[in-house]
Motif scaffolding. Structure first.
Motif, PDB file in Angstrom:
ATOM      1  N   THR A   1      55.701 -28.288   5.783  1.00 14.62           N
ATOM      2  CA  THR A   1      55.377 -27.095   4.992  1.00 14.62           C
ATOM      3  C   THR A   1      53.862 -26.942   5.018  1.00 14.62           C
ATOM      4  O   THR A   1      53.197 -27.488   5.894  1.00 14.62           O
ATOM      5  N   THR A   2      53.295 -26.262   4.135  1.00 15.48           N
ATOM      6  CA  THR A   2      51.837 -26.097   3.963  1.00 15.48           C
ATOM      7  C   THR A   2      51.064 -26.298   5.261  1.00 15.48           C
ATOM      8  O   THR A   2      51.235 -25.558   6.219  1.00 15.48           O
ATOM      9  N   ALA A   3      50.208 -27.334   5.288  1.00 14.02           N
ATOM     10  CA  ALA A   3      49.326 -27.541   6.454  1.00 14.02           C
ATOM     11  C   ALA A   3      49.897 -28.561   7.427  1.00 14.02           C
ATOM     12  O   ALA A   3      49.165 -29.216   8.151  1.00 14.02           O
ATOM     13  N   GLY A   4      51.220 -28.750   7.435  1.00 10.80           N
ATOM     14  CA  GLY A   4      51.832 -29.746   8.295  1.00 10.80           C
ATOM     15  C   GLY A   4      51.788 -29.376   9.757  1.00 10.80           C
ATOM     16  O   GLY A   4      51.473 -28.245  10.142  1.00 10.80           O
ATOM     17  N   SER A   5      52.130 -30.336  10.588  1.00  8.88           N
ATOM     18  CA  SER A   5      52.035 -30.138  12.047  1.00  8.88           C
ATOM     19  C   SER A   5      53.384 -30.238  12.750  1.00  8.88           C
ATOM     20  O   SER A   5      53.445 -30.230  13.967  1.00  8.88           O
ATOM     21  N   CYS A   6      54.490 -30.329  11.986  1.00  9.17           N
ATOM     22  CA  CYS A   6      55.780 -30.505  12.642  1.00  9.17           C
ATOM     23  C   CYS A   6      56.161 -29.267  13.463  1.00  9.17           C
ATOM     24  O   CYS A   6      56.799 -29.382  14.510  1.00  9.17           O
ATOM     25  N   GLN A   7      55.743 -28.057  13.003  1.00 12.19           N
ATOM     26  CA  GLN A   7      56.059 -26.837  13.767  1.00 12.19           C
ATOM     27  C   GLN A   7      55.317 -26.804  15.102  1.00 12.19           C
ATOM     28  O   GLN A   7      55.845 -26.293  16.096  1.00 12.19           O
ATOM     29  N   GLN A   8      54.121 -27.346  15.119  1.00 14.60           N
ATOM     30  CA  GLN A   8      53.319 -27.317  16.348  1.00 14.60           C
ATOM     31  C   GLN A   8      53.971 -28.112  17.469  1.00 14.60           C
ATOM     32  O   GLN A   8      53.840 -27.776  18.646  1.00 14.60           O
ATOM     33  N   THR A   9      54.682 -29.171  17.118  1.00 17.86           N
ATOM     34  CA  THR A   9      55.332 -30.012  18.142  1.00 17.86           C
ATOM     35  C   THR A   9      56.846 -29.807  18.152  1.00 17.86           C
ATOM     36  O   THR A   9      57.563 -30.544  18.824  1.00 17.86           O
ATOM     37  N   ASN A  10      57.281 -28.795  17.363  1.00 17.34           N
ATOM     38  CA  ASN A  10      58.720 -28.520  17.263  1.00 17.34           C
ATOM     39  C   ASN A  10      59.508 -29.768  16.841  1.00 17.34           C
ATOM     40  O   ASN A  10      60.630 -29.991  17.293  1.00 17.34           O
ATOM     41  N   SER A  11      58.878 -30.577  15.994  1.00 19.34           N
ATOM     42  CA  SER A  11      59.520 -31.829  15.566  1.00 19.34           C
ATOM     43  C   SER A  11      60.396 -31.604  14.337  1.00 19.34           C
ATOM     44  O   SER A  11      60.027 -30.858  13.414  1.00 19.34           O
ATOM     45  N   GLN A  12      61.548 -32.239  14.350  1.00 18.39           N
ATOM     46  CA  GLN A  12      62.461 -32.213  13.207  1.00 18.39           C
ATOM     47  C   GLN A  12      62.377 -33.518  12.406  1.00 18.39           C
ATOM     48  O   GLN A  12      62.636 -33.518  11.202  1.00 18.39           O
ATOM     49  N   ILE A  13      62.015 -34.575  13.088  1.00 16.56           N
ATOM     50  CA  ILE A  13      61.778 -35.875  12.458  1.00 16.56           C
ATOM     51  C   ILE A  13      60.516 -36.475  13.076  1.00 16.56           C
ATOM     52  O   ILE A  13      60.121 -36.080  14.184  1.00 16.56           O
ATOM     53  N   PRO A  14      59.862 -37.407  12.394  1.00 23.41           N
ATOM     54  CA  PRO A  14      58.649 -38.028  12.944  1.00 23.41           C
ATOM     55  C   PRO A  14      58.943 -38.807  14.223  1.00 23.41           C
ATOM     56  O   PRO A  14      60.042 -39.348  14.395  1.00 23.41           O
ATOM     57  N   LYS A  15      57.975 -38.885  15.086  1.00 20.28           N
ATOM     58  CA  LYS A  15      58.127 -39.670  16.318  1.00 20.28           C
ATOM     59  C   LYS A  15      58.304 -41.156  16.001  1.00 20.28           C
ATOM     60  O   LYS A  15      58.876 -41.899  16.804  1.00 20.28           O
ATOM     61  N   SER A  16      57.802 -41.569  14.841  1.00 22.54           N
ATOM     62  CA  SER A  16      57.928 -42.975  14.444  1.00 22.54           C
ATOM     63  C   SER A  16      59.372 -43.359  14.117  1.00 22.54           C
ATOM     64  O   SER A  16      59.679 -44.538  13.940  1.00 22.54           O
ATOM     65  N   CYS A  17      60.273 -42.366  14.056  1.00 21.35           N
ATOM     66  CA  CYS A  17      61.686 -42.645  13.803  1.00 21.35           C
ATOM     67  C   CYS A  17      62.474 -42.877  15.093  1.00 21.35           C
ATOM     68  O   CYS A  17      63.660 -43.228  15.043  1.00 21.35           O
ATOM     69  N   CYS A  18      61.844 -42.656  16.217  1.00 23.83           N
ATOM     70  CA  CYS A  18      62.569 -42.740  17.481  1.00 23.83           C
ATOM     71  C   CYS A  18      62.865 -44.192  17.875  1.00 23.83           C
ATOM     72  O   CYS A  18      62.091 -45.104  17.567  1.00 23.83           O
ATOM     73  N   VAL A  19      63.968 -44.373  18.570  1.00 27.87           N
ATOM     74  CA  VAL A  19      64.393 -45.702  19.002  1.00 27.87           C
ATOM     75  C   VAL A  19      63.412 -46.268  20.024  1.00 27.87           C
ATOM     76  O   VAL A  19      63.016 -45.585  20.969  1.00 27.87           O
ATOM     77  N   GLY A  20      63.008 -47.519  19.819  1.00 27.44           N
ATOM     78  CA  GLY A  20      62.180 -48.222  20.791  1.00 27.44           C
ATOM     79  C   GLY A  20      60.697 -47.988  20.683  1.00 27.44           C
ATOM     80  O   GLY A  20      59.927 -48.606  21.417  1.00 27.44           O
ATOM     81  N   VAL A  21      60.249 -47.112  19.780  1.00 23.81           N
ATOM     82  CA  VAL A  21      58.805 -46.850  19.684  1.00 23.81           C
ATOM     83  C   VAL A  21      58.119 -47.921  18.847  1.00 23.81           C
ATOM     84  O   VAL A  21      58.753 -48.596  18.027  1.00 23.81           O
ATOM     85  N   THR A  22      56.829 -48.085  19.078  1.00 25.27           N
ATOM     86  CA  THR A  22      56.000 -49.014  18.306  1.00 25.27           C
ATOM     87  C   THR A  22      54.780 -48.258  17.802  1.00 25.27           C
ATOM     88  O   THR A  22      54.596 -47.074  18.090  1.00 25.27           O
ATOM     89  N   LYS A  23      53.940 -48.980  17.071  1.00 29.12           N
ATOM     90  CA  LYS A  23      52.712 -48.352  16.579  1.00 29.12           C
ATOM     91  C   LYS A  23      51.803 -47.930  17.719  1.00 29.12           C
ATOM     92  O   LYS A  23      50.983 -47.026  17.580  1.00 29.12           O
ATOM     93  N   GLU A  24      51.961 -48.597  18.847  1.00 28.86           N
ATOM     94  CA  GLU A  24      51.074 -48.318  19.985  1.00 28.86           C
ATOM     95  C   GLU A  24      51.564 -47.156  20.853  1.00 28.86           C
ATOM     96  O   GLU A  24      50.752 -46.429  21.431  1.00 28.86           O
ATOM     97  N   ASN A  25      52.871 -46.939  20.947  1.00 29.29           N
ATOM     98  CA  ASN A  25      53.359 -45.938  21.903  1.00 29.29           C
ATOM     99  C   ASN A  25      54.210 -44.832  21.283  1.00 29.29           C
ATOM    100  O   ASN A  25      54.884 -44.092  21.997  1.00 29.29           O
ATOM    101  N   PHE A  26      54.215 -44.714  19.957  1.00 25.09           N
ATOM    102  CA  PHE A  26      55.110 -43.748  19.333  1.00 25.09           C
ATOM    103  C   PHE A  26      54.804 -42.300  19.730  1.00 25.09           C
ATOM    104  O   PHE A  26      55.675 -41.431  19.700  1.00 25.09           O
ATOM    105  N   GLN A  27      53.557 -42.029  20.134  1.00 24.83           N
ATOM    106  CA  GLN A  27      53.202 -40.664  20.541  1.00 24.83           C
ATOM    107  C   GLN A  27      53.909 -40.253  21.834  1.00 24.83           C
ATOM    108  O   GLN A  27      53.984 -39.073  22.160  1.00 24.83           O
ATOM    109  N   LEU A  28      54.429 -41.230  22.565  1.00 25.26           N
ATOM    110  CA  LEU A  28      55.138 -40.944  23.813  1.00 25.26           C
ATOM    111  C   LEU A  28      56.642 -40.840  23.597  1.00 25.26           C
ATOM    112  O   LEU A  28      57.418 -40.873  24.560  1.00 25.26           O
TER     113      LEU A  28
END
Length: 329
Positions: free
Chosen positions: A198-225
């Motif tokens: 909502t407000t000043a968030g960035s989820c619309q910019q990346t068309n994200s429905q959930i954070p990338k940190s919720c994805c299977v197999g991601v870590t703090k180092e590679n979650f952006q991928l």
């Protein structure tokens, strides 16, 4: 040693046995004290997420009790060692005076053990009450507090944003394989009403429905991928669908079961030491009674000998007087 009173030898054997009984208690108390940080870690994590637990970490009380118990165990072990050393000296080096010295030492030792036993019994009572009291967490309150924190503080799916609490939520997702507070079943989820979407968030910019940190197999180092099928499409098996509330509830429950099991082991060892203390208290009493009986017997014997000598002396005097009178006549 073969000529020593049986009670003394028996008490020495009991004291040696106590050394073996007390050592496990000290070790388990130390383990319980050291384990405090692990038991309270989940509570500390909640505080960092700005989630107020419905209760303070209950193991703070156990930590203090474990330290007190460990200290009493060390004192008792030192006391027994000190007593054994002096008993050995009295038995081997002071045979002529052993009864009196052993009686005095046993009396002091018994008094010290009584004091320790009282404090240890109080400690046992408190630990026992902690294990068997109603320690039910207010799960509804915890769930509500987690929802409030997420809705208020989650502003980005980045772990290096300006909002430290939001970063910690993302790190919590990656480390615990969970997502949001409640389980995620699709594009409609807990993140829809967070500042991130909502407000000043960035989820619309990346068309994200959930954070990338919720994805299977991601870590703090590679979650952006993270795969777009995960954060944008929320495709099954590409994200961790389990809610973090369930993860925290399971962790708290598991830790309680484990910690209570450890406390019960300590209680068993503590009961063994309390019974050993009972032996330490009873044996000196028998020893002191035996010594007192011996002293009374010796005293009575002495008086009897004095009376016999007095009678002999009186008889001799009377006989001498009789002979003197007969001579004069």
């Amino acid at each position: 040693m073969a000529n020593q009173p049986p009670l003394v030898i028996l008490f020495l054997i009991g004291a040696v046995f106590i050394l073996f009984v007390t050592t496990p208690l000290i070790k388990k108390s130390l383990d319980l004290w050291n384990d405090h940080e692990n038991q309270c870690s989940i509570y500390n994590r909640l505080l960092k997420l700005k989630v107020n637990p419905p209760e303070d970490c209950p193991y703070n009380e156990v930590k203090d009790l474990a330290f007190e118990l460990m200290l009493m165990g060390i004192i008792f072990l030192s006391l027994v060692t000190f007593f054994l050393g002096f008993m050995w000296v009295f038995i081997t080096c002071l045979p002529k005076h052993r009864r009196k010295e052993i009686g005095i030492l046993s009396g002091f030792f018994a008094c010290a053990v009584v004091v320790l036993a009282v404090f240890m019994a109080m400690n046992y009572k408190d630990l026992h009450a902690f294990v068997y009291k109603d320690n039910k967490m207010n799960w509804t309150s915890l769930h509500s507090n987690m929802n409030s924190s997420l809705l208020k503080n989650f502003v980005s799916d980045n772990i290096i944003s300006a909002n430290e609490t939001s970063n910690r939520w993302n790190i919590f997702f990656t480390e615990n394989k969970c997502c949001g507070v409640n389980s995620v079943y699709g594009t409609t989820n807990d993140f829809d009403t967070t500042p991130w979407c909502t407000t000043a968030g960035s989820c619309q910019q990346t068309n994200s429905q959930i954070p990338k940190s919720c994805c299977v197999g991601v870590t703090k180092e590679n979650f952006q991928l993270a795969d777009i099928k995960c954060h944008a499409q929320v495709s099954p098996q590409t994200y961790n669908d389990k809610g973090c509330y369930l993860v925290i509830k399971e962790k708290i429950t598991e830790e309680r079961i484990k910690h209570n099991s450890n406390i019960k082991q300590v209680l068993n060892e503590e009961m063994n030491v309390l019974m050993a203390m009972g032996v330490c208290i009873i044996m000196p009493v028998f020893g002191i009674v035996a010594i007192c009986c011996g002293l009374i017997k010796n005293c009575c014997k002495s008086k009897t000998q004095e009376n016999d000598e007095y009678k002999k002396e009186s008889n001799w005097t009377e006989k001498a007087n009789t002979e003197t009178n007969q001579t004069k006549m």
